[in-house]
Design a protein around this motif. Structure first.
Motif, PDB file in Angstrom:
ATOM      1  N   LEU A  11      63.799  54.226  -0.877  1.00 21.58           N
ATOM      2  CA  LEU A  11      63.025  53.558  -1.916  1.00 21.58           C
ATOM      3  C   LEU A  11      62.795  52.117  -1.479  1.00 21.58           C
ATOM      4  N   LEU A  13      61.709  48.321  -1.618  1.00 21.17           N
ATOM      5  CA  LEU A  13      61.714  47.304  -2.666  1.00 21.17           C
ATOM      6  C   LEU A  13      60.301  47.039  -3.164  1.00 21.17           C
ATOM      7  N   HIS A  14      60.158  46.888  -4.457  1.00 25.60           N
ATOM      8  CA  HIS A  14      58.891  46.601  -5.143  1.00 25.60           C
ATOM      9  C   HIS A  14      57.918  47.777  -5.104  1.00 25.60           C
ATOM     10  N   ARG A  15      58.330  48.947  -4.599  1.00 24.13           N
ATOM     11  CA  ARG A  15      57.477  50.134  -4.567  1.00 24.13           C
ATOM     12  C   ARG A  15      58.188  51.337  -5.178  1.00 24.13           C
ATOM     13  N   GLU A  16      59.335  51.081  -5.819  1.00 26.89           N
ATOM     14  CA  GLU A  16      60.149  52.179  -6.328  1.00 26.89           C
ATOM     15  C   GLU A  16      59.380  53.095  -7.266  1.00 26.89           C
ATOM     16  N   THR A  17      58.704  52.524  -8.235  1.00 31.01           N
ATOM     17  CA  THR A  17      57.991  53.335  -9.237  1.00 31.01           C
ATOM     18  C   THR A  17      56.903  54.178  -8.597  1.00 31.01           C
ATOM     19  N   LEU A  20      58.559  57.084  -6.683  1.00 28.66           N
ATOM     20  CA  LEU A  20      59.092  58.102  -7.595  1.00 28.66           C
ATOM     21  C   LEU A  20      57.969  58.892  -8.260  1.00 28.66           C
ATOM     22  N   ILE A  33      69.968  58.487  -7.140  1.00 29.22           N
ATOM     23  CA  ILE A  33      69.645  57.358  -6.267  1.00 29.22           C
ATOM     24  C   ILE A  33      70.960  56.724  -5.859  1.00 29.22           C
ATOM     25  N   THR A  35      73.025  54.006  -2.783  1.00 32.03           N
ATOM     26  CA  THR A  35      72.869  52.987  -1.759  1.00 32.03           C
ATOM     27  C   THR A  35      73.117  53.651  -0.409  1.00 32.03           C
ATOM     28  N   LEU A  41      68.176  51.580  -0.893  1.00 30.61           N
ATOM     29  CA  LEU A  41      68.299  52.698  -1.827  1.00 30.61           C
ATOM     30  C   LEU A  41      67.697  53.967  -1.241  1.00 30.61           C
ATOM     31  N   ALA A  43      66.665  57.981  -2.444  1.00 31.27           N
ATOM     32  CA  ALA A  43      66.475  58.905  -3.560  1.00 31.27           C
ATOM     33  C   ALA A  43      66.609  60.342  -3.079  1.00 31.27           C
TER      34      ALA A  43
END
Length: 51
Positions: A11, A13-17, A20, A33, A35, A41, A43
Protein backbone atom coordinates in the motif's frame (compact mmCIF):
# COMPACT_ATOMS: atom_id res chain seq x y z
CA UNK A 1 -16.24 -26.78 -0.42
CA UNK A 2 -15.40 -23.11 -1.05
CA UNK A 3 -12.00 -22.52 -2.60
CA UNK A 4 -10.11 -19.24 -2.28
CA UNK A 5 -7.26 -17.50 -4.03
CA UNK A 6 -5.07 -14.94 -2.32
CA UNK A 7 -2.93 -11.96 -3.25
CA UNK A 8 -0.74 -9.48 -1.40
CA UNK A 9 0.12 -5.97 -2.47
CA UNK A 10 2.04 -3.05 -0.99
CA UNK A 11 0.00 0.00 0.00
CA UNK A 12 1.77 3.09 -1.24
CA UNK A 13 1.53 6.18 0.94
CA UNK A 14 -1.20 8.63 -0.13
CA UNK A 15 -2.63 6.01 -2.55
CA UNK A 16 -4.11 3.57 -0.05
CA UNK A 17 -7.76 4.24 -0.86
CA UNK A 18 -7.25 4.03 -4.62
CA UNK A 19 -5.37 0.74 -4.29
CA UNK A 20 -7.99 -0.79 -1.98
CA UNK A 21 -10.86 0.35 -4.22
CA UNK A 22 -9.12 -1.04 -7.30
CA UNK A 23 -8.71 -4.53 -5.82
CA UNK A 24 -12.22 -4.41 -4.33
CA UNK A 25 -13.74 -3.57 -7.71
CA UNK A 26 -12.17 -6.78 -9.05
CA UNK A 27 -13.87 -8.88 -6.38
CA UNK A 28 -11.01 -9.07 -3.87
CA UNK A 29 -11.93 -8.85 -0.18
CA UNK A 30 -9.45 -7.22 2.19
CA UNK A 31 -8.38 -9.65 4.92
CA UNK A 32 -5.65 -7.79 6.75
CA UNK A 33 -3.13 -4.94 6.55
CA UNK A 34 0.24 -5.46 8.23
CA UNK A 35 3.56 -3.69 8.42
CA UNK A 36 5.93 -5.36 5.97
CA UNK A 37 9.52 -6.39 6.69
CA UNK A 38 10.83 -3.14 5.24
CA UNK A 39 8.40 -0.95 7.18
CA UNK A 40 5.73 -0.28 4.54
CA UNK A 41 2.14 -1.50 4.66
CA UNK A 42 1.12 -4.73 2.94
CA UNK A 43 -2.50 -5.66 2.21
CA UNK A 44 -3.72 -9.26 2.06
CA UNK A 45 -6.79 -10.02 -0.07
CA UNK A 46 -8.85 -13.12 -0.89
CA UNK A 47 -11.61 -13.97 -3.35
CA UNK A 48 -13.63 -17.07 -4.01
CA UNK A 49 -12.60 -19.18 -6.98
CA UNK A 50 -15.48 -19.75 -9.36
CA UNK A 51 -16.52 -23.41 -9.47
Amino acid sequence: MIKWEYITTPLLLHRETAILNNWGSEGWELVQIVTGPEGGLVAFFKRQIAA
